[in-house]
Design a protein around this motif. Structure first.
Motif, PDB file in Angstrom:
ATOM      1  N   LEU A  56     -12.558   0.081  44.161  1.00 38.46           N
ATOM      2  CA  LEU A  56     -11.344  -0.334  43.468  1.00 38.46           C
ATOM      3  C   LEU A  56     -10.129   0.194  44.216  1.00 38.46           C
ATOM      4  O   LEU A  56     -10.205   1.196  44.928  1.00 38.46           O
ATOM      5  N   LYS A  57      -9.000  -0.483  44.027  1.00 37.05           N
ATOM      6  CA  LYS A  57      -7.744  -0.016  44.616  1.00 37.05           C
ATOM      7  C   LYS A  57      -6.804   0.368  43.492  1.00 37.05           C
ATOM      8  O   LYS A  57      -6.391  -0.461  42.690  1.00 37.05           O
ATOM      9  N   GLN A  58      -6.494   1.655  43.397  1.00 43.14           N
ATOM     10  CA  GLN A  58      -5.646   2.171  42.334  1.00 43.14           C
ATOM     11  C   GLN A  58      -4.480   2.936  42.938  1.00 43.14           C
ATOM     12  O   GLN A  58      -4.676   3.884  43.702  1.00 43.14           O
ATOM     13  N   GLU A  59      -3.273   2.481  42.582  1.00 41.04           N
ATOM     14  CA  GLU A  59      -2.057   3.108  43.086  1.00 41.04           C
ATOM     15  C   GLU A  59      -2.067   3.216  44.606  1.00 41.04           C
ATOM     16  O   GLU A  59      -1.669   4.228  45.198  1.00 41.04           O
ATOM     17  N   GLY A  60      -2.530   2.137  45.239  1.00 44.49           N
ATOM     18  CA  GLY A  60      -2.547   2.084  46.700  1.00 44.49           C
ATOM     19  C   GLY A  60      -3.700   2.821  47.348  1.00 44.49           C
ATOM     20  O   GLY A  60      -3.845   2.803  48.572  1.00 44.49           O
ATOM     21  N   MET A  61      -4.555   3.473  46.549  1.00 38.14           N
ATOM     22  CA  MET A  61      -5.684   4.233  47.082  1.00 38.14           C
ATOM     23  C   MET A  61      -7.001   3.573  46.677  1.00 38.14           C
ATOM     24  O   MET A  61      -7.128   3.044  45.573  1.00 38.14           O
ATOM     25  N   GLN A  62      -7.962   3.618  47.575  1.00 40.18           N
ATOM     26  CA  GLN A  62      -9.280   3.075  47.276  1.00 40.18           C
ATOM     27  C   GLN A  62     -10.152   4.141  46.628  1.00 40.18           C
ATOM     28  O   GLN A  62     -10.101   5.314  47.012  1.00 40.18           O
ATOM     29  N   SER A  63     -10.922   3.746  45.646  1.00 35.56           N
ATOM     30  CA  SER A  63     -11.828   4.682  44.975  1.00 35.56           C
ATOM     31  C   SER A  63     -13.142   3.979  44.652  1.00 35.56           C
ATOM     32  O   SER A  63     -13.182   2.751  44.494  1.00 35.56           O
ATOM     33  N   THR A  64     -14.191   4.758  44.565  1.00 35.65           N
ATOM     34  CA  THR A  64     -15.520   4.216  44.259  1.00 35.65           C
ATOM     35  C   THR A  64     -15.695   4.065  42.753  1.00 35.65           C
ATOM     36  O   THR A  64     -15.278   4.917  41.978  1.00 35.65           O
ATOM     37  N   ALA A  65     -16.287   2.958  42.365  1.00 35.19           N
ATOM     38  CA  ALA A  65     -16.624   2.710  40.960  1.00 35.19           C
ATOM     39  C   ALA A  65     -18.045   2.162  40.915  1.00 35.19           C
ATOM     40  O   ALA A  65     -18.658   1.889  41.960  1.00 35.19           O
ATOM     41  N   TYR A  66     -18.556   1.980  39.708  1.00 37.03           N
ATOM     42  CA  TYR A  66     -19.956   1.584  39.555  1.00 37.03           C
ATOM     43  C   TYR A  66     -20.069   0.451  38.547  1.00 37.03           C
ATOM     44  O   TYR A  66     -19.558   0.554  37.430  1.00 37.03           O
ATOM     45  N   LEU A  67     -20.750  -0.611  38.955  1.00 37.50           N
ATOM     46  CA  LEU A  67     -20.953  -1.760  38.073  1.00 37.50           C
ATOM     47  C   LEU A  67     -22.359  -1.678  37.482  1.00 37.50           C
ATOM     48  O   LEU A  67     -23.352  -1.749  38.205  1.00 37.50           O
ATOM     49  N   LEU A  68     -22.420  -1.488  36.174  1.00 37.32           N
ATOM     50  CA  LEU A  68     -23.695  -1.377  35.456  1.00 37.32           C
ATOM     51  C   LEU A  68     -23.865  -2.618  34.595  1.00 37.32           C
ATOM     52  O   LEU A  68     -23.003  -2.940  33.778  1.00 37.32           O
ATOM     53  N   HIS A  69     -24.970  -3.340  34.785  1.00 30.62           N
ATOM     54  CA  HIS A  69     -25.165  -4.579  34.016  1.00 30.62           C
ATOM     55  C   HIS A  69     -26.646  -4.887  33.851  1.00 30.62           C
ATOM     56  O   HIS A  69     -27.479  -4.425  34.648  1.00 30.62           O
ATOM     57  N   PRO A  70     -27.008  -5.658  32.804  1.00 33.50           N
ATOM     58  CA  PRO A  70     -28.404  -6.081  32.652  1.00 33.50           C
ATOM     59  C   PRO A  70     -28.847  -6.880  33.870  1.00 33.50           C
ATOM     60  O   PRO A  70     -28.046  -7.604  34.473  1.00 33.50           O
ATOM     61  N   LYS A  71     -30.102  -6.765  34.248  1.00 35.76           N
ATOM     62  CA  LYS A  71     -30.601  -7.422  35.452  1.00 35.76           C
ATOM     63  C   LYS A  71     -30.488  -8.944  35.394  1.00 35.76           C
ATOM     64  O   LYS A  71     -30.394  -9.602  36.427  1.00 35.76           O
TER      65      LYS A  71
END
Length: 208
Positions: A91-106
């Motif tokens: 993700l890009k937040q306030e001009g900075m990139q950060s790691t996030a996690y997408l959790l979803h049913p298969k």
């Protein structure tokens, strides 16, 4: 006497041949039954799907399912529910990139987006609900209408943020990102909790 002996021999040979044929037929039947049993077992095992626990779809106070605000990221990754998959994203937040996690049913493309804060240890900072499968105990979720939201969650402010037009319920620790495509674009900064049209659709839900 000789005729009787020959007759007895021929009778014995005939009976032996008959018994041998019956044994072969019995073995063939047993083998066929065994093969059928194996095939049936394989079909049963392949047809058993893994269904996520219904509790994983509940949006609660500071949590969604078993993912809670403040939870260590390592712990969150170790307890992915049965029937779910997790993938890293950026993700890009306030001009900075950060790691996030997408959790979803298969079997689904959408689920929840888990954002982290690493100061110094990485923990769950915010949960962004993207799928309409997830609901609050009051039945509110993505695709609910703003009028339905107001019945159960007092909206303190409406603000235009990076994610769009957001209706904030500080009391519930929950925000509703609204679909602004049907609203007058030149008035987006002027809306208040009282002036948002009741039929405005919820696009996503933020838990913090």
């Amino acid at each position: 006497m000789i005729k009787n002996i020959i007759y007895a021999i021929l009778l014995g040979v005939g009976m032996a041949a008959c018994l041998s044929q019956q044994d072969k037929e019995g073995d063939a039947t047993a083998n066929a039954a065994s093969e059928t049993t194996l095939v049936d077992t394989d079909i049963t095992e392949e047809a058993a799907p893994i269904t996520p626990d219904p509790s994983t779809f509940v949006i609660g106070k500071e949590r969604v399912g078993n993912v809670a605000i403040g939870m260590p990221i390592e712990q969150m990754r170790e307890q992915v529910p049965a029937g779910y998959t997790i993938a890293d994203t950026t993700l890009k937040q306030e001009g900075m990139q950060s790691t996030a996690y997408l959790l979803h049913p298969k079997d689904k493309d959408k689920g929840i987006l888990i954002e982290q804060s690493c100061e110094p240890d990485c923990r769950v900072w915010r949960i962004n609900v993207k799928s309409s499968d997830f609901k609050t105990p009051k039945g509110i979720g993505v695709e609910s209408k703003y009028g339905e939201v107001q019945r159960f969650y007092p909206i303190s402010t409406v603000t235009l943020a990076d994610g769009g037009l957001v209706a904030v319920s500080k009391e519930g620790g929950i925000s509703f990102v609204l679909d602004q495509s049907q609203l007058p674009q030149n008035r987006l900064n002027d809306f208040t909790p009282e002036t948002i049209p009741a039929n405005t659709i919820v696009k996503s839900i933020l838990i913090y």
